[in-house]
Design a protein around this motif. Structure first.
Motif, short mmCIF file in Angstrom:
data_model
loop_
_atom_site.label_atom_id
_atom_site.label_comp_id
_atom_site.label_asym_id
_atom_site.label_seq_id
_atom_site.Cartn_x
_atom_site.Cartn_y
_atom_site.Cartn_z
N GLU A 127 3.35 7.57 -1.08
CA GLU A 127 2.47 7.22 -0.23
C GLU A 127 1.20 6.22 -0.83
OE1 GLU A 127 3.06 10.60 3.33
OE2 GLU A 127 1.48 10.93 1.63
N GLN A 128 0.74 6.71 -1.75
CA GLN A 128 -0.17 6.26 -2.55
C GLN A 128 0.13 4.98 -2.98
OE1 GLN A 128 -3.21 8.48 -4.90
NE2 GLN A 128 -2.66 7.31 -6.67
N LYS A 129 1.36 4.94 -3.59
CA LYS A 129 1.72 3.55 -4.39
C LYS A 129 2.19 2.47 -3.22
CE LYS A 129 5.18 1.65 -7.41
NZ LYS A 129 6.30 1.86 -8.58
N ARG A 130 2.47 2.85 -2.01
CA ARG A 130 2.82 2.22 -0.94
C ARG A 130 1.44 1.69 -0.45
NH1 ARG A 130 5.69 5.28 1.63
NH2 ARG A 130 4.43 6.27 3.35
N THR A 131 0.59 2.38 -0.37
CA THR A 131 -0.77 2.01 0.18
C THR A 131 -1.61 0.99 -0.67
OG1 THR A 131 -1.28 4.20 1.20
CG2 THR A 131 -3.28 2.68 0.73
N VAL A 132 -1.34 1.32 -2.04
CA VAL A 132 -1.72 0.24 -3.06
C VAL A 132 -1.18 -1.32 -2.80
CG1 VAL A 132 -2.11 -0.11 -5.39
CG2 VAL A 132 -2.65 2.02 -4.66
#
Length: 269
Positions: A127-132
């Motif tokens: 989720e964090q990578k997708r947000t970044v």
């Protein structure tokens, strides 16, 4: 209730003369009061030494003023409970002039943008990578830039990364302290257009601190002028800057390079 309200801010830097112990404090900010409404941009203009950067530090909670209050969403940022202060830290972000000194040179773009997410959000790694990635694309970069280091970006690209980091938590207010001053004219124009678009899309509020009249006029809804630590003018209509008879404002206008017809006509007046 205003998003940001400053009440009679006064701040000095003190020093002592050891021979006779005489206090030699230098007043940097003097009795500054202003407000900023949600979803708007207030441009603060001033020449070098006007107190702009000190005011930015005070608003960001980095330097406690000697007198006066900084109210953010109704809370005094220097006198509030732990829960409210955590919310203030999340909702109040900054972008500074030097894009390179604002980041850790040993961190990738992904790590730089992830910092606030790790501190305030509970996301899985995916989720964090997708947000970044979404944030990178939002500021005009791409997934291919994830693993790059600061020295692999131009100044304009790195400032986009700083902006992506600043908007990652969807803050209420971003303090932009000379955020485009170190960029060339092309990148200045691109970053200002990006900021205007982000402001419209996310309902952001900006405090745009600068010495650049044209940049401030481009992005701001209201304008204020600082001189020797005092707020000498504050305009609800930014066009009033060009008709003001205040000597400091007239001097600023006279020093401006009139590259566009609008500004040339103002100078002749």
């Amino acid at each position: 209730m205003s998003l940001l309200q400053l009440n009679e801010l006064t701040h000095s830097y003190g020093s002592r003369k050891f021979i006779n112990w005489k206090d030699r404090s230098k007043k940097i900010l003097s009795n500054i009061s202003l407000f900023l409404e949600e979803g708007t941009c207030l441009g603060l203009l001033g020449m070098s030494g006007a107190g702009k950067s000190t005011l930015g530090k005070v608003i960001l909670g980095l330097e406690r003023p000697q007198y006066g209050k900084v109210l953010f969403q109704g809370h005094d940022i220097y006198n509030t409970d732990k829960h409210s202060y955590q919310k203030i830290r999340r909702d109040l972000q900054a972008v500074f002039q030097d894009s390179y000194s604002s980041v850790n040179p040993r961190m990738t773009a992904e790590q730089i943008i992830s910092e606030p997410l790790e501190n305030f959000e509970k996301l899985t790694l995916s989720e964090q990578k997708r947000t970044v990635i979404e944030l990178l694309e939002r500021v005009g970069l791409s997934e291919e830039d994830l693993k790059k280091y600061p020295n692999q970006f131009s100044g304009g690209q790195l400032q986009r990364i700083n902006i992506a980091r600043a908007i990652s938590l969807k803050p209420k207010l971003i303090v932009l302290d000379e955020a485009v001053s170190s960029l060339d004219m092309v990148n200045q124009t691109l970053i200002l257009e990006l900021l205007k678009q982000l402001k419209a899309d996310f309902g952001l509020s900006f405090l745009f601190i600068t010495h650049d009249i044209k940049a401030a006029y481009t992005i701001s809804d209201r304008l204020g002028v600082l001189e020797k630590g005092e707020l000498v003018e504050l305009y609800d209509d930014k066009n009033q800057f060009f008709t003001s008879v205040h000597p400091v404002v007239k001097e600023m206008r006279d020093s401006m390079l009139a590259e566009y017809p609008r500004f040339r006509s103002v100078r002749r007046a």
